[in-house]
Design a protein around this motif. Structure first.
Motif, PDB file in Angstrom:
ATOM      1  N   ARG A  16     -75.246  23.489-126.871  1.00 21.12           N
ATOM      2  CA  ARG A  16     -74.140  23.145-125.988  1.00 21.12           C
ATOM      3  C   ARG A  16     -74.604  22.518-124.676  1.00 21.12           C
ATOM      4  O   ARG A  16     -73.830  21.845-123.995  1.00 21.12           O
ATOM      5  CB  ARG A  16     -73.294  24.387-125.694  1.00 21.12           C
ATOM      6  CG  ARG A  16     -72.215  24.677-126.747  1.00 21.12           C
ATOM      7  CD  ARG A  16     -71.304  23.454-126.926  1.00 21.12           C
ATOM      8  NE  ARG A  16     -70.093  23.745-127.652  1.00 21.12           N
ATOM      9  CZ  ARG A  16     -68.918  24.036-127.086  1.00 21.12           C
ATOM     10  NH1 ARG A  16     -68.820  24.084-125.764  1.00 21.12           N
ATOM     11  NH2 ARG A  16     -67.866  24.250-127.827  1.00 21.12           N
ATOM     12  N   CYS A  17     -75.872  22.744-124.325  1.00 23.05           N
ATOM     13  CA  CYS A  17     -76.433  22.113-123.122  1.00 23.05           C
ATOM     14  C   CYS A  17     -77.009  20.730-123.418  1.00 23.05           C
ATOM     15  O   CYS A  17     -77.571  20.083-122.527  1.00 23.05           O
ATOM     16  CB  CYS A  17     -77.507  23.010-122.511  1.00 23.05           C
ATOM     17  SG  CYS A  17     -76.856  24.499-121.712  1.00 23.05           S
ATOM     18  N   LYS A  41     -75.236  26.545-116.852  1.00 20.33           N
ATOM     19  CA  LYS A  41     -73.979  26.328-117.573  1.00 20.33           C
ATOM     20  C   LYS A  41     -73.281  27.625-117.943  1.00 20.33           C
ATOM     21  O   LYS A  41     -72.051  27.742-117.849  1.00 20.33           O
ATOM     22  CB  LYS A  41     -74.240  25.509-118.843  1.00 20.33           C
ATOM     23  CG  LYS A  41     -72.982  25.035-119.568  1.00 20.33           C
ATOM     24  CD  LYS A  41     -73.346  24.146-120.748  1.00 20.33           C
ATOM     25  CE  LYS A  41     -72.115  23.596-121.456  1.00 20.33           C
ATOM     26  NZ  LYS A  41     -71.391  22.608-120.638  1.00 20.33           N
ATOM     27  N   ASP A  47     -81.030  24.967-117.661  1.00 20.48           N
ATOM     28  CA  ASP A  47     -79.725  24.401-118.023  1.00 20.48           C
ATOM     29  C   ASP A  47     -78.789  25.460-118.598  1.00 20.48           C
ATOM     30  O   ASP A  47     -77.588  25.468-118.313  1.00 20.48           O
ATOM     31  CB  ASP A  47     -79.899  23.257-119.020  1.00 20.48           C
ATOM     32  CG  ASP A  47     -80.365  21.971-118.356  1.00 20.48           C
ATOM     33  OD1 ASP A  47     -80.538  21.976-117.118  1.00 20.48           O
ATOM     34  OD2 ASP A  47     -80.556  20.961-119.062  1.00 20.48           O
ATOM     35  N   VAL A  48     -79.335  26.358-119.411  1.00 18.32           N
ATOM     36  CA  VAL A  48     -78.508  27.437-119.968  1.00 18.32           C
ATOM     37  C   VAL A  48     -78.028  28.370-118.858  1.00 18.32           C
ATOM     38  O   VAL A  48     -76.864  28.794-118.837  1.00 18.32           O
ATOM     39  CB  VAL A  48     -79.280  28.215-121.058  1.00 18.32           C
ATOM     40  CG1 VAL A  48     -78.547  29.499-121.445  1.00 18.32           C
ATOM     41  CG2 VAL A  48     -79.489  27.333-122.282  1.00 18.32           C
ATOM     42  N   TRP A  91     -79.485  19.863-125.596  1.00 21.17           N
ATOM     43  CA  TRP A  91     -80.918  19.754-125.815  1.00 21.17           C
ATOM     44  C   TRP A  91     -81.306  19.522-127.270  1.00 21.17           C
ATOM     45  O   TRP A  91     -82.436  19.126-127.540  1.00 21.17           O
ATOM     46  CB  TRP A  91     -81.617  21.021-125.313  1.00 21.17           C
ATOM     47  CG  TRP A  91     -81.925  20.987-123.847  1.00 21.17           C
ATOM     48  CD1 TRP A  91     -81.278  21.642-122.851  1.00 21.17           C
ATOM     49  CD2 TRP A  91     -82.951  20.218-123.211  1.00 21.17           C
ATOM     50  NE1 TRP A  91     -81.847  21.354-121.640  1.00 21.17           N
ATOM     51  CE2 TRP A  91     -82.873  20.478-121.836  1.00 21.17           C
ATOM     52  CE3 TRP A  91     -83.933  19.348-123.679  1.00 21.17           C
ATOM     53  CZ2 TRP A  91     -83.741  19.902-120.917  1.00 21.17           C
ATOM     54  CZ3 TRP A  91     -84.800  18.761-122.774  1.00 21.17           C
ATOM     55  CH2 TRP A  91     -84.697  19.048-121.399  1.00 21.17           C
ATOM     56  N   LEU A 105     -76.158  28.189-127.433  1.00 18.31           N
ATOM     57  CA  LEU A 105     -76.169  27.915-125.995  1.00 18.31           C
ATOM     58  C   LEU A 105     -76.991  26.670-125.679  1.00 18.31           C
ATOM     59  O   LEU A 105     -76.575  25.812-124.880  1.00 18.31           O
ATOM     60  CB  LEU A 105     -76.747  29.115-125.240  1.00 18.31           C
ATOM     61  CG  LEU A 105     -76.026  30.463-125.395  1.00 18.31           C
ATOM     62  CD1 LEU A 105     -76.837  31.568-124.724  1.00 18.31           C
ATOM     63  CD2 LEU A 105     -74.618  30.398-124.809  1.00 18.31           C
ATOM     64  N   ILE A 106     -78.159  26.567-126.312  1.00 18.16           N
ATOM     65  CA  ILE A 106     -79.052  25.430-126.059  1.00 18.16           C
ATOM     66  C   ILE A 106     -78.421  24.134-126.553  1.00 18.16           C
ATOM     67  O   ILE A 106     -78.466  23.100-125.868  1.00 18.16           O
ATOM     68  CB  ILE A 106     -80.417  25.677-126.740  1.00 18.16           C
ATOM     69  CG1 ILE A 106     -81.109  26.890-126.116  1.00 18.16           C
ATOM     70  CG2 ILE A 106     -81.315  24.445-126.628  1.00 18.16           C
ATOM     71  CD1 ILE A 106     -82.267  27.424-126.936  1.00 18.16           C
ATOM     72  N   VAL A 138     -84.974  23.998-120.422  1.00 19.13           N
ATOM     73  CA  VAL A 138     -83.905  24.544-121.268  1.00 19.13           C
ATOM     74  C   VAL A 138     -83.325  25.808-120.632  1.00 19.13           C
ATOM     75  O   VAL A 138     -82.088  25.967-120.545  1.00 19.13           O
ATOM     76  CB  VAL A 138     -84.443  24.846-122.684  1.00 19.13           C
ATOM     77  CG1 VAL A 138     -83.420  25.648-123.488  1.00 19.13           C
ATOM     78  CG2 VAL A 138     -84.791  23.556-123.410  1.00 19.13           C
TER      79      VAL A 138
END
Length: 342
Positions: A284-285, A330, A326-327, A287, A281-282, A323
């Motif tokens: 894909r954002c 999204k 953003d997760v 980071w 997940l992170i 972080v």
């Protein structure tokens, strides 16, 4: 303070936390004997002070000034304490290095802890976090532990059920938080050992090594190699290991995410829920490998936050919050932090 306990004042905690944060402790005491804990409780002034019980410092993010009495648990010793038809029972004092303890059990020919190889920290801290990796948690092998109760002044023995273990959680983060200091932990290691090698990375490594019937040592070696390839050495770059818990979502939530993200990494749970890979997940954002101030997201594993040099606890917190935001934006998934902010 009337006690004759040997305190230090204004001590740098940088050597005592794996994130390498240059925090200062108002008061610091190395605990090498349980009687010191009794003496602390007997002194009214000391008993009233806020306490921070410190193990290996591998699951903490410290603020610049720790306004507490820091108790560094340095109790040492390990031994075989018994056996029955099914198990060999081993015990270690709270200050023993966790990885060294695991390797000691393997040297004795005892399996059961090998999947938890190379996890930083101490034996006494392991149950608090219910440390886990590659299909195993510390609760799977723990038999019982001893802890000093500051409220009653007595030693308590807690079995597995009393520890109220959950995913990266235990009673020591809740009802017994700051009330007890774990002094020793006892494990039941099976005589009829079976390897836990269901994780793809572990199975793949053993296959590449042409090991079809792995020993406990072989599984440990595999775990060590995998962790070294993915995770930074705290001696080289400050970090607290996996910084976020892998979030649990309902089957419906997971299915909805799959519609937009067919390559979503998820693992079914016995509860019917799904565990999502927080690192995925992170990443894909966007980071992975990025920095915010002097803190950053590790370039080889997005689940790990690192100290790029001189990072403060506030900078690590700011990065973690960015972080998380953003997760959430999204994926509509909330990430929970693993380390404790102090």
């Amino acid at each position: 303070m009337t006690t004759n306990l040997s305190f230090s004042r204004d001590v740098s905690l940088q050597p005592y936390n794996t994130f390498g944060i240059a925090a200062q402790a108002n008061y610091f005491l190395s605990i090498t004997d349980v009687d010191q804990l009794r003496a602390l409780r007997a002194d009214p002034a000391l008993a009233a002070m806020p306490r921070l019980i410190l193990g290996g410092g591998s699951n903490l993010v410290l603020s610049d000034q720790v306004d507490a009495l820091v108790l560094k648990m340095d109790l040492l010793g390990k031994s075989i304490v018994g056996e029955d038809a099914e198990f060999v029972y081993v015990q270690a004092q709270a200050g023993e290095n966790w990885h060294a303890f695991v390797q000691w059990t393997l040297a004795l020919g005892l399996g059961g802890l090998e999947n938890l190889s190379l996890i930083p920290g101490t034996v006494g801290a392991a149950p608090i976090q219910n440390i886990g990796a590659y299909g195993m948690e510390v609760q799977d092998a723990l038999f019982q532990l001893e802890a000093f109760d500051f409220a009653s002044g007595e030693m308590r023995v807690l079995d597995k059920a009393a520890c109220q273990f959950a995913y990266r959680d235990s009673i020591f983060k809740h009802a017994l938080k700051d009330r007890v200091a774990i002094t020793s932990v006892q494990f039941a290691l099976p005589k009829q050992w079976q390897p836990k090698i269901a994780y793809a990375d572990v199975a793949r490594y053993l296959q590449l090594q042409a090991i079809s019937a792995p020993s406990p040592r072989a599984v440990s070696d595999a775990i060590i190699a995998i962790r070294q390839a993915k995770l930074p050495d705290p001696q080289v770059i400050g970090n607290a290991g996996s910084f976020f818990k892998n979030p649990l979502v309902s089957a419906a939530e997971r299915d909805a995410l799959l519609l937009n993200y067919p390559d979503l990494v998820s693992y079914p749970q016995a509860s019917g829920e799904y565990k999502l890979a927080a690192g995925w997940l992170i990443e894909r954002c966007g980071w992975k490998g990025k920095n915010l101030g002097r803190a950053g997201v590790y370039e080889k594993q997005a689940l790990v936050l690192v100290n790029r040099g001189g990072a403060s606890g506030a900078e690590v917190r700011a990065l973690a919050q960015a972080v998380q935001a953003d997760v959430l934006a999204k994926f509509a998934v909330t990430l929970e932090v693993e380390p404790v902010f102090v």
